[in-house]
Design a protein around this motif. Structure first.
Motif, PDB file in Angstrom:
ATOM      1  N   MET A   4       0.824  -1.211   0.000  1.00 55.18           N
ATOM      2  CA  MET A   4       0.000   0.000   0.000  1.00 55.18           C
ATOM      3  C   MET A   4       0.863   1.267   0.000  1.00 55.18           C
ATOM      4  O   MET A   4       0.519   2.263  -0.632  1.00 55.18           O
ATOM      5  CB  MET A   4      -0.957  -0.013   1.195  1.00 55.18           C
ATOM      6  CG  MET A   4      -2.081  -1.042   1.055  1.00 55.18           C
ATOM      7  SD  MET A   4      -3.339  -0.939   2.351  1.00 55.18           S
ATOM      8  CE  MET A   4      -2.475  -1.670   3.730  1.00 55.18           C
ATOM      9  N   ILE A   5       1.998   1.208   0.714  1.00 52.91           N
ATOM     10  CA  ILE A   5       2.915   2.345   0.719  1.00 52.91           C
ATOM     11  C   ILE A   5       3.474   2.580  -0.675  1.00 52.91           C
ATOM     12  O   ILE A   5       3.521   3.710  -1.176  1.00 52.91           O
ATOM     13  CB  ILE A   5       4.051   2.119   1.741  1.00 52.91           C
ATOM     14  CG1 ILE A   5       3.510   2.202   3.174  1.00 52.91           C
ATOM     15  CG2 ILE A   5       5.174   3.148   1.547  1.00 52.91           C
ATOM     16  CD1 ILE A   5       4.508   1.776   4.236  1.00 52.91           C
TER      17      ILE A   5
ATOM     18  N   ARG B 115       3.498   5.475  -6.020  1.00 52.60           N
ATOM     19  CA  ARG B 115       3.183   5.421  -7.455  1.00 52.60           C
ATOM     20  C   ARG B 115       2.089   6.425  -7.834  1.00 52.60           C
ATOM     21  O   ARG B 115       2.167   7.080  -8.871  1.00 52.60           O
ATOM     22  CB  ARG B 115       2.726   3.997  -7.818  1.00 52.60           C
ATOM     23  CG  ARG B 115       2.349   3.806  -9.286  1.00 52.60           C
ATOM     24  CD  ARG B 115       1.525   2.542  -9.461  1.00 52.60           C
ATOM     25  NE  ARG B 115       0.254   2.652  -8.749  1.00 52.60           N
ATOM     26  CZ  ARG B 115      -0.549   1.612  -8.491  1.00 52.60           C
ATOM     27  NH1 ARG B 115      -0.192   0.392  -8.856  1.00 52.60           N
ATOM     28  NH2 ARG B 115      -1.688   1.804  -7.850  1.00 52.60           N
ATOM     29  N   ASP B 116       1.087   6.560  -6.969  1.00 49.53           N
ATOM     30  CA  ASP B 116      -0.050   7.437  -7.258  1.00 49.53           C
ATOM     31  C   ASP B 116       0.187   8.890  -6.859  1.00 49.53           C
ATOM     32  O   ASP B 116      -0.708   9.729  -6.989  1.00 49.53           O
ATOM     33  CB  ASP B 116      -1.300   6.917  -6.549  1.00 49.53           C
ATOM     34  CG  ASP B 116      -1.718   5.526  -7.032  1.00 49.53           C
ATOM     35  OD1 ASP B 116      -1.332   5.178  -8.163  1.00 49.53           O
ATOM     36  OD2 ASP B 116      -2.401   4.810  -6.276  1.00 49.53           O
ATOM     37  N   GLY B 117       1.392   9.179  -6.349  1.00 50.16           N
ATOM     38  CA  GLY B 117       1.721  10.551  -5.974  1.00 50.16           C
ATOM     39  C   GLY B 117       1.124  11.007  -4.665  1.00 50.16           C
ATOM     40  O   GLY B 117       1.117  12.196  -4.352  1.00 50.16           O
ATOM     41  N   LYS B 118       0.634  10.063  -3.853  1.00 52.29           N
ATOM     42  CA  LYS B 118       0.015  10.419  -2.574  1.00 52.29           C
ATOM     43  C   LYS B 118       1.027  10.445  -1.435  1.00 52.29           C
ATOM     44  O   LYS B 118       0.718  10.872  -0.332  1.00 52.29           O
ATOM     45  CB  LYS B 118      -1.107   9.430  -2.254  1.00 52.29           C
ATOM     46  CG  LYS B 118      -2.256   9.449  -3.259  1.00 52.29           C
ATOM     47  CD  LYS B 118      -3.294   8.384  -2.920  1.00 52.29           C
ATOM     48  CE  LYS B 118      -4.424   8.383  -3.941  1.00 52.29           C
ATOM     49  NZ  LYS B 118      -5.415   7.309  -3.653  1.00 52.29           N
ATOM     50  N   MET B 119       2.227   9.953  -1.697  1.00 52.85           N
ATOM     51  CA  MET B 119       3.271   9.910  -0.675  1.00 52.85           C
ATOM     52  C   MET B 119       4.626  10.111  -1.349  1.00 52.85           C
ATOM     53  O   MET B 119       4.859   9.595  -2.446  1.00 52.85           O
ATOM     54  CB  MET B 119       3.232   8.554   0.066  1.00 52.85           C
ATOM     55  CG  MET B 119       4.234   8.444   1.206  1.00 52.85           C
ATOM     56  SD  MET B 119       4.177   6.819   2.048  1.00 52.85           S
ATOM     57  CE  MET B 119       2.575   6.919   2.861  1.00 52.85           C
TER      58      MET B 119
ATOM     59  N   ASP C  31      10.667   9.875   0.365  1.00 48.85           N
ATOM     60  CA  ASP C  31      11.258  10.010   1.698  1.00 48.85           C
ATOM     61  C   ASP C  31      10.272   9.580   2.786  1.00 48.85           C
ATOM     62  O   ASP C  31      10.663   8.912   3.757  1.00 48.85           O
ATOM     63  CB  ASP C  31      11.700  11.453   1.942  1.00 48.85           C
ATOM     64  CG  ASP C  31      12.944  11.817   1.146  1.00 48.85           C
ATOM     65  OD1 ASP C  31      13.660  10.879   0.716  1.00 48.85           O
ATOM     66  OD2 ASP C  31      13.194  13.020   0.946  1.00 48.85           O
ATOM     67  N   ASP C  32       9.006   9.969   2.629  1.00 45.70           N
ATOM     68  CA  ASP C  32       7.988   9.568   3.607  1.00 45.70           C
ATOM     69  C   ASP C  32       7.789   8.053   3.595  1.00 45.70           C
ATOM     70  O   ASP C  32       7.615   7.427   4.648  1.00 45.70           O
ATOM     71  CB  ASP C  32       6.655  10.266   3.319  1.00 45.70           C
ATOM     72  CG  ASP C  32       6.676  11.743   3.703  1.00 45.70           C
ATOM     73  OD1 ASP C  32       7.563  12.123   4.497  1.00 45.70           O
ATOM     74  OD2 ASP C  32       5.828  12.501   3.205  1.00 45.70           O
ATOM     75  N   ALA C  33       7.811   7.475   2.393  1.00 49.79           N
ATOM     76  CA  ALA C  33       7.654   6.026   2.274  1.00 49.79           C
ATOM     77  C   ALA C  33       8.818   5.301   2.940  1.00 49.79           C
ATOM     78  O   ALA C  33       8.635   4.303   3.651  1.00 49.79           O
ATOM     79  CB  ALA C  33       7.559   5.634   0.800  1.00 49.79           C
TER      80      ALA C  33
END
Length: 252
Positions: free
Chosen positions: A7-8, A13-17, A20-22
């Motif tokens: 999910m991360i 991939r979808d630009g939601k994270m 670095d945050d991942a």
């Protein structure tokens, strides 16, 4: 299975994270040491299912401490196996949303999810005395997001009782066959079904059953292909394995 890591990566991939945050999410402490227990916080990420608490032998304050730490780390649903009624009563007072299933001796914090497996899991027993082990398997599978059909008291001493449920047997994705005595139910179901069969020997039986050893050896020597065997009275292990089979994805 949609694990936390997957999910991360999908969020990146979808630009939601951001990357670095991942990376920060994945690098979080893999376990939490609370003195009497080291809680595996990465179990969900590695295996798709969070750590399960084995309740037997643990003091109630220890169980409460583990649950609280898991909830603090974001775990919303928690499974606790092999609880005594005395411990369950104390946990009901201490943990919000705690439910105790008396027959299976399973405690659940939170609600079961909607079933999202590829099919149904059938849990069948040879006799009524095998039901506590069967309920441990069924409750575990339902907690993990599976539709479960229970077929109880369909042992080989009255084969017509099993044959009356051929539709459920033929349409199952996984079958858990639970029996004591001579343990023949697993071979019979294995010869009828076209899906994996998980055999669970139980300690039900008279003297020469040797507290389930007779059923265990019979199941290990099954002449039916596609039958695997877990340990004596291990309903949890069977329910967990059935869930994994029922949630398999093609790996490309």
């Amino acid at each position: 299975m949609n694990t936390e890591v997957k999910m991360i990566l999908e969020a990146v991939r979808d630009g939601k994270m951001t990357i670095d945050d991942a990376l920060l999410q994945i690098k979080k402490e893999p376990f939490e040491d609370i003195g009497y227990a080291k809680i595996d916080m990465h179990r969900q990420a590695r295996q798709g299912t969070a750590e399960v608490i084995y309740g037997a032998g643990k003091m109630v304050p220890q169980i409460i401490g583990i649950v609280e730490k898991m909830q603090e780390k974001g775990q919303k649903r928690i499974l606790i196996t092999r609880l005594s009624e005395t411990a369950a009563k104390e946990l009901e007072q201490a943990i919000k949303g705690f439910q105790f299933h008396e027959q299976s001796r399973i405690g659940i914090v939170g609600e079961n999810p909607l079933p999202d497996g590829i099919g149904t899991i059938v849990v069948a027993t040879g006799g009524t005395s095998d039901i506590p082990v069967a309920e441990e398997a069924a409750d575990t599978a339902e907690f993990l997001g599976n539709e479960v059909i229970r077929l109880y008291d369909v042992g080989v001493a009255g084969l017509h009782r099993l044959l009356a449920h051929l539709e459920e047997i033929m349409s199952a994705s996984v079958i858990i066959a639970i029996a004591g005595m001579e343990g023949a139910l697993a071979s019979v179901i294995g010869g009828l079904a076209d899906c994996p069969v998980i055999a669970v020997p139980t300690s039900v039986g008279y003297g020469a059953s040797f507290e389930g050893l007779s059923a265990l050896l019979s199941m290990l020597n099954s002449c039916a292909s596609g039958v695997s065997v877990v340990n004596i009275d291990n309903g949890f292990g069977a329910g967990y394995l059935a869930n994994m089979i029922n949630h398999m994805e093609v790996k490309k």
